[in-house]
Design an enzyme around this catalytic site. Sequence first.
Site, PDB file in Angstrom:
ATOM      1  N   TYR A 155      -2.083   0.453   9.916  1.00 39.77           N
ATOM      2  CA  TYR A 155      -2.283  -0.236   8.642  1.00 39.77           C
ATOM      3  C   TYR A 155      -1.014  -0.155   7.795  1.00 39.77           C
ATOM      4  O   TYR A 155      -0.506  -1.173   7.302  1.00 39.77           O
ATOM      5  CB  TYR A 155      -3.472   0.373   7.896  1.00 39.77           C
ATOM      6  CG  TYR A 155      -3.590  -0.077   6.468  1.00 39.77           C
ATOM      7  CD1 TYR A 155      -3.830  -1.421   6.159  1.00 39.77           C
ATOM      8  CD2 TYR A 155      -3.458   0.818   5.410  1.00 39.77           C
ATOM      9  CE1 TYR A 155      -3.928  -1.846   4.847  1.00 39.77           C
ATOM     10  CE2 TYR A 155      -3.560   0.394   4.100  1.00 39.77           C
ATOM     11  CZ  TYR A 155      -3.788  -0.937   3.814  1.00 39.77           C
ATOM     12  OH  TYR A 155      -3.879  -1.359   2.509  1.00 39.77           O
ATOM     13  N   THR A 201       0.815  -1.214   0.000  1.00 43.03           N
ATOM     14  CA  THR A 201       0.000   0.000   0.000  1.00 43.03           C
ATOM     15  C   THR A 201       0.847   1.261   0.000  1.00 43.03           C
ATOM     16  O   THR A 201       1.963   1.277   0.538  1.00 43.03           O
ATOM     17  CB  THR A 201      -0.912   0.018   1.240  1.00 43.03           C
ATOM     18  OG1 THR A 201      -1.574   1.292   1.327  1.00 43.03           O
ATOM     19  CG2 THR A 201      -0.118  -0.181   2.525  1.00 43.03           C
TER      20      THR A 201
END
Length: 336
Positions: free
Chosen positions: A147, A123
């Site tokens: 995250y 990501t």
Amino acid sequence: MSEIDKVPVLVTGGAGYIGSHAVLALRDAGWPVAVIDNFSTGFAFAVPEDVPLYEGDISDTILLEQIFAEQGIGAIMHFAGSIVVPDSVENPLAYYDNNTVKSRALIEAAVDGGVEHFIFSSTAATYGTPETSPVSEDSPRQPINPYGWSKLMTEQMLADASAAHGFNYCALRYFNVAGADPQARTGQSTAGATHLIKVACEAATGKRDSVAVFGTDYDTRDGTGVRDYIHVSDLANAHLLALEALIDQPGRSLTMNCGYGRGFSVLEVLDAVDRVTNQTISRKMEPRRAGDPAELVSDPARIRATLPWRPQYADLGQIITHALQWERKLAELREE
């Protein structure tokens, strides 16, 4: 590139949003493919009936050993994981467990099972709040939420395990994934999804009363967050080409951004949805969410130089059109 040996591929999270598109891309291109999914956010209907589907968790090493043996797995595409940034801030240990600890178990099973190629769904959150935009792969990796850290830790595990055990890997750092399969075979189906274009399409089809705009005071052209939106089918194709590259050069591992290199603000996206639907979506201005950077736009130079990747759907209106098409199809599926 020489003729590629199409090894059987295990797609983790293959009943989920991005994973199901990768399954279709592999299957359409003639690759043997199998899926493992625990259905926490995935749906069996997203997996074609002729694709072997195993219900279970990626930390279940006994099940993984069975799948590797039954399917002759030679490569893994790893999509399984938790992805909601604010949730990761509220529940960091859950994210480190699901995204990092379980990925470690999967990597170990791959090493033990002799799997030679590993593609990881990473990501742009690994970059945190970039000092410059667009963001290249050499930009500092300073996540600002659990995250992003959970994914960066997995990248590091892959690098270390690859060096020690001889498999090669590709980490693809996604920017904002949106849209749906152009043939409406699959799309974003999770209830309560937080992806902006998904949420806007739900509002446009009457499933929501309004769309929340989180943060109107960022240092951007209209005060709302700017993101690089990539069509999910272009992203799935990038995975296919990355796998071919890993097989073609077994000694090479790759880390690449997946984006188009241009950004749209939240308000610009909502305006585009209004244009596509010829209606006006109600917007509710809300405070910023924890862990959200002001702007995140990719520099896609490396992936374009490394792979023969040429996006087919790099148009915001087309992304929205496909997302809307799926939203209407999903409503029909749920009525059946």
